[in-house]
Design an enzyme around this catalytic site. Structure first.
Site, short mmCIF file in Angstrom:
data_model
loop_
_atom_site.label_atom_id
_atom_site.label_comp_id
_atom_site.label_asym_id
_atom_site.label_seq_id
_atom_site.Cartn_x
_atom_site.Cartn_y
_atom_site.Cartn_z
N ASP A 242 -0.75 6.72 6.86
CA ASP A 242 -1.87 5.84 6.50
C ASP A 242 -2.02 4.82 7.63
O ASP A 242 -1.18 3.94 7.79
CB ASP A 242 -1.56 5.15 5.17
CG ASP A 242 -2.61 4.12 4.77
OD1 ASP A 242 -3.59 3.91 5.53
OD2 ASP A 242 -2.46 3.52 3.68
N TRP B 31 0.82 -1.22 0.00
CA TRP B 31 0.00 0.00 0.00
C TRP B 31 0.84 1.25 0.00
O TRP B 31 0.47 2.26 -0.62
CB TRP B 31 -1.02 -0.04 1.15
CG TRP B 31 -2.00 -1.14 0.91
CD1 TRP B 31 -2.11 -2.32 1.60
CD2 TRP B 31 -2.97 -1.22 -0.16
NE1 TRP B 31 -3.09 -3.10 1.03
CE2 TRP B 31 -3.63 -2.46 -0.03
CE3 TRP B 31 -3.33 -0.36 -1.19
CZ2 TRP B 31 -4.64 -2.87 -0.91
CZ3 TRP B 31 -4.34 -0.76 -2.07
CH2 TRP B 31 -4.97 -2.00 -1.92
N LYS C 144 -11.52 -1.92 8.27
CA LYS C 144 -10.74 -2.94 8.98
C LYS C 144 -11.01 -2.87 10.48
O LYS C 144 -11.61 -3.76 11.05
CB LYS C 144 -9.26 -2.77 8.66
CG LYS C 144 -9.01 -3.03 7.18
CD LYS C 144 -7.73 -2.41 6.71
CE LYS C 144 -7.67 -2.29 5.21
NZ LYS C 144 -7.93 -3.54 4.47
N1 PMP Z 1 -3.83 1.40 2.93
C1 PMP Z 1 -3.78 0.25 3.62
C2 PMP Z 1 -2.77 0.09 4.70
C3 PMP Z 1 -4.67 -0.78 3.30
O1 PMP Z 1 -4.62 -1.95 3.97
C4 PMP Z 1 -5.62 -0.59 2.26
C5 PMP Z 1 -6.66 -1.64 1.91
N2 PMP Z 1 -6.35 -2.93 2.08
C6 PMP Z 1 -5.62 0.62 1.57
C7 PMP Z 1 -4.72 1.60 1.94
C8 PMP Z 1 -6.59 0.88 0.46
O2 PMP Z 1 -7.82 1.09 1.03
P1 PMP Z 1 -9.17 1.33 0.21
O3 PMP Z 1 -9.56 0.02 -0.37
O4 PMP Z 1 -10.09 1.85 1.26
O5 PMP Z 1 -8.89 2.36 -0.83
#
Ligand code: PMP
Length: 364
Positions: A174, A102, A198
């Site tokens: 993040d 990510w 989450k």
């Molecule tokens: N950042 C992290 C640390 C994640 O785990 C995720 C999703 N698994 C995201 C960003 C992306 O999130 P979204 O699907 O809400 O765009």
């Protein structure tokens, strides 16, 4: 509730059964209003109250004051990869700590907006570690320094709040997959963001916590109002229709966390639950092996594998038969992953550990 599975999904993920029951009970008639909260105006009294209570409860849980504002946005955490850069880069550059899939995506997305520099990476090591507390990189002169506190896919976690002075830049983080699982020194961060699905609630709302100076900087970007942190904060996230249903559920989750004793309690539980799984790995005489280096282990996503990919598949199949779901590793890492966010009950983790031991006994 015997038909409910033990849910180890990486996100969307388990929610507290008490919260789901309350949602069910209130769905047709929200607290005597004669309508569902998802049928009510976002400018009406009933919604307005829960909207602001959710903001206040988040501030109470994390212990921050008026210096930071809560913003509820749509678009998922991924939209923040771009919005952070759009709001804050200006003519400068963004520094990025690349600790996983990510972060890597965040770098790519921000790079479409302006200049980004990867100042630290564990990519060559399969993202099996994060920088240690005394080795967090600095990005002097950057518009901001972006990191990812918990790496959902690799199963590593930065369990400290870096020093903005040492980093030499505004810290942006993040926290999508570990927000509210430990105490955080919010004052150290210019901006924190997290998709809700989450640790916090259903998909559809992204929480942003932004400091006053960051909001001020965002004004200069000249973006349309819905994309401008300062405009969103000024309107208390009611600039347009917010994602009312996810915000309502997040609000219920926040109240439950407060009732359970706040972040000291969630932190202890997260430590306890993850220790149980790591201990099952570490005492398996090598049958199970963890992906993350020990000092980088995540309390939220435990990534591990058995001696072979075939056995991993059998593990997942047998687990599903035993009512344990969501244990397949992310396709980029393979193996197995147990996501044990705040709302995964300790009893589910105990069941998982028993299953792991039994699986080893019969397949080891
Ligand atoms: N950042 C992290 C640390 C994640 O785990 C995720 C999703 N698994 C995201 C960003 C992306 O999130 P979204 O699907 O809400 O765009």
């Amino acid at each position: 509730m015997s038909q409910r599975v033990h849910n180890f999904s990486a996100g969307p993920a388990a929610l507290p059964v008490e919260v789901l029951e309350q949602v069910r009970d209130e769905l047709l008639d929200f607290r005597g209003t004669g309508a569902s909260i998802i049928e009510a105006s976002h400018r009406g009294k009933a919604y307005d109250r829960l909207h602001h209570e959710a903001m206040e409860d988040l501030a109470t849980l994390l212990g921050f004051g008026a210096e930071h504002s809560v913003i509820f946005m749509g678009g998922g955490a991924r939209s923040q990869f771009a919005l952070v850069a759009m709001n804050l880069l200006g003519d400068g550059w963004g520094g990025y700590v690349n600790t996983g899939r990510w972060s890597d995506t965040a770098i790519g997305e921000a790079g479409k907006v302006g200049e980004v520099r990867e100042i630290w990476s564990s990519k060559d090591a399969g993202f099996d570690h994060v920088p240690g507390a005394d080795a967090f990189p600095s990005a002097a002169g950057a518009a901001y320094l972006h990191s990812t506190s918990n790496n959902t896919v690799a199963g590593t976690e930065i369990l400290y709040d870096p020093s903005p002075e040492d980093a030499g830049a505004t810290l942006v983080c993040d926290m999508s997959s570990d927000l509210l699982s430990r105490k955080v020194d919010v004052g150290r961060y210019g901006l924190i963001y997290a998709g809700a699905q989450k640790n916090l609630g259903p998909a559809g709302v992204t929480l942003v916590i932004a400091r006053a100076d960051v909001l001020e900087r965002s004004r200069a970007a000249g973006l349309p109002a819905v994309f401008t942190y300062a405009d969103q904060a000024a309107k208390r996230s009611l600039l347009n229709t917010p994602p009312v249903f996810p915000i309502y559920v997040v609000g219920l989750v926040l109240k439950r966390l407060l009732a359970l004793g706040g972040l000291a309690a969630t932190e202890a539980l997260a430590r306890n639950k993850s220790d149980m799984v790591y201990s099952a790995i570490d005492t398996s005489a090598g049958f199970y092996s963890g992906h993350a280096q020990r000092d980088s282990r995540s309390r939220m996503n435990v990534t591990f594998k058995t001696p072979s990919a075939d056995l991993d598949d059998s593990f997942v199949e047998g687990a599903a038969d035993a009512g344990l779901v969501g244990l397949k590793g992310h396709r980029s890492v393979g193996g197995l992953r147990a996501s044990i966010y705040n709302s995964v009950p300790r009893a589910s983790v105990e069941t998982l550990v028993e299953y792991m031991q039994e699986f080893q006994r019969t397949h080891g």
